[in-house]
Design a protein around this motif. Structure first.
Motif, short mmCIF file in Angstrom:
data_model
loop_
_atom_site.label_atom_id
_atom_site.label_comp_id
_atom_site.label_asym_id
_atom_site.label_seq_id
_atom_site.Cartn_x
_atom_site.Cartn_y
_atom_site.Cartn_z
N ALA A 51 0.83 -1.20 0.00
CA ALA A 51 0.00 0.00 0.00
C ALA A 51 0.87 1.26 0.00
N ASP A 52 0.29 2.34 -0.49
CA ASP A 52 0.92 3.65 -0.37
C ASP A 52 0.79 4.10 1.08
N LEU A 53 1.67 5.01 1.48
CA LEU A 53 1.74 5.43 2.87
C LEU A 53 1.75 6.96 2.97
N VAL A 54 0.91 7.51 3.84
CA VAL A 54 0.84 8.95 4.06
C VAL A 54 0.81 9.21 5.56
N GLU A 55 1.69 10.12 5.99
CA GLU A 55 1.72 10.51 7.40
C GLU A 55 0.87 11.76 7.60
N ILE A 56 0.05 11.74 8.62
CA ILE A 56 -0.74 12.91 9.00
C ILE A 56 0.18 13.83 9.80
N LYS A 57 0.34 15.06 9.30
CA LYS A 57 1.26 16.00 9.93
C LYS A 57 0.50 17.24 10.40
N PRO A 58 0.40 17.42 11.71
CA PRO A 58 -0.25 18.63 12.21
C PRO A 58 0.63 19.86 12.03
N LYS A 59 -0.02 20.99 11.80
CA LYS A 59 0.73 22.25 11.66
C LYS A 59 1.48 22.56 12.95
N ARG A 60 0.84 22.28 14.06
CA ARG A 60 1.45 22.48 15.38
C ARG A 60 1.73 21.10 15.97
N PRO A 61 2.97 20.63 15.88
CA PRO A 61 3.29 19.27 16.35
C PRO A 61 2.99 19.07 17.84
N TYR A 62 2.65 17.85 18.16
CA TYR A 62 2.39 17.48 19.55
C TYR A 62 3.69 17.01 20.20
N GLU A 63 4.67 17.89 20.26
CA GLU A 63 5.96 17.55 20.86
C GLU A 63 5.93 18.01 22.31
N MET A 64 5.32 17.19 23.14
CA MET A 64 5.13 17.57 24.54
C MET A 64 5.14 16.34 25.42
N SER A 65 5.12 16.55 26.71
CA SER A 65 5.10 15.45 27.67
C SER A 65 3.77 14.70 27.58
N TYR A 66 3.75 13.51 28.15
CA TYR A 66 2.52 12.71 28.15
C TYR A 66 1.37 13.48 28.80
N GLY A 67 1.62 14.06 29.96
CA GLY A 67 0.57 14.80 30.66
C GLY A 67 0.01 15.96 29.85
N LYS A 68 0.90 16.71 29.21
CA LYS A 68 0.45 17.84 28.37
C LYS A 68 -0.31 17.33 27.15
N THR A 69 0.12 16.20 26.60
CA THR A 69 -0.60 15.61 25.47
C THR A 69 -2.03 15.24 25.88
N VAL A 70 -2.18 14.64 27.06
CA VAL A 70 -3.51 14.27 27.55
C VAL A 70 -4.38 15.51 27.71
N LEU A 71 -3.85 16.55 28.32
CA LEU A 71 -4.63 17.78 28.51
C LEU A 71 -5.01 18.42 27.17
N THR A 72 -4.06 18.46 26.25
CA THR A 72 -4.34 19.02 24.93
C THR A 72 -5.40 18.20 24.22
N SER A 73 -5.29 16.90 24.30
CA SER A 73 -6.26 16.02 23.65
C SER A 73 -7.66 16.20 24.24
N MET A 74 -7.73 16.27 25.57
CA MET A 74 -9.04 16.46 26.21
C MET A 74 -9.67 17.78 25.77
N LYS A 75 -8.87 18.82 25.70
CA LYS A 75 -9.37 20.12 25.26
C LYS A 75 -9.88 20.03 23.82
N GLU A 76 -9.12 19.39 22.94
CA GLU A 76 -9.54 19.26 21.54
C GLU A 76 -10.82 18.44 21.41
N ILE A 77 -10.95 17.39 22.22
CA ILE A 77 -12.16 16.57 22.18
C ILE A 77 -13.37 17.39 22.64
N LEU A 78 -13.22 18.08 23.76
CA LEU A 78 -14.33 18.87 24.31
C LEU A 78 -14.76 20.01 23.40
#
Length: 148
Positions: free
Chosen positions: A27-54
């Protein structure tokens, strides 16, 4: 059946799974690349994800949207954040024409079963023909070949 593997990976785990699936499925392969990378700690990733979900956020992409017209099958891989697909994955899925496409997800989570996410995605994107998801943790080559 032409296949496209689309994946998002923060730590490299999902990337490794996507590359293996792409290789075995030819298969062909494509990476999803966010404009603002999620280069952060696990805890900050969880908080960011919760905010995006809400807020139902759709983070901007730093990539070209792939033309999926030539593909009959789309396989989407991602880690599971807060029991859901990262919202950046939804940004891309929103932009794709999934009408009539055979689609499935593979996840790299130890806690959340991919079937729960597949049900959510099927409701969000009913125009695709959803198939059984795959837990990519510890998957064998035979499991990948027999999937979809």
């Amino acid at each position: 059946m032409a296949t496209l593997v689309i994946y998002f990976s923060q730590t490299g785990t999902t990337k490794a799974a996507a590359e293996k699936i792409s290789e075995l499925k030819k298969a062909d392969l494509v990476e999803i690349k966010p404009k603002r990378p999620y280069e952060m700690s696990y805890g900050k990733t969880v908080l960011t994800s919760m905010k995006e979900i809400l807020t139902k956020a759709r983070p901007e992409l730093a990539m070209e949207i792939p033309d999926v017209q030539k593909y009959a099958r789309l396989l989407s891989g991602f880690p599971v954040w807060c029991g859901a697909a990262p919202n950046v994955v939804l940004t891309l899925l929103d932009a794709l024409d999934l009408n009539g496409k055979h689609a499935a997800v593979f996840t790299t989570s130890g806690a959340t079963k991919p079937a729960k996410l597949a049900v959510k995605l099927k409701k969000m994107y009913p125009e695709a023909r959803w198939h059984k998801p795959l837990n990519a943790n510890g998957m064998t080559e035979e499991e990948i070949r027999n999937w979809m």
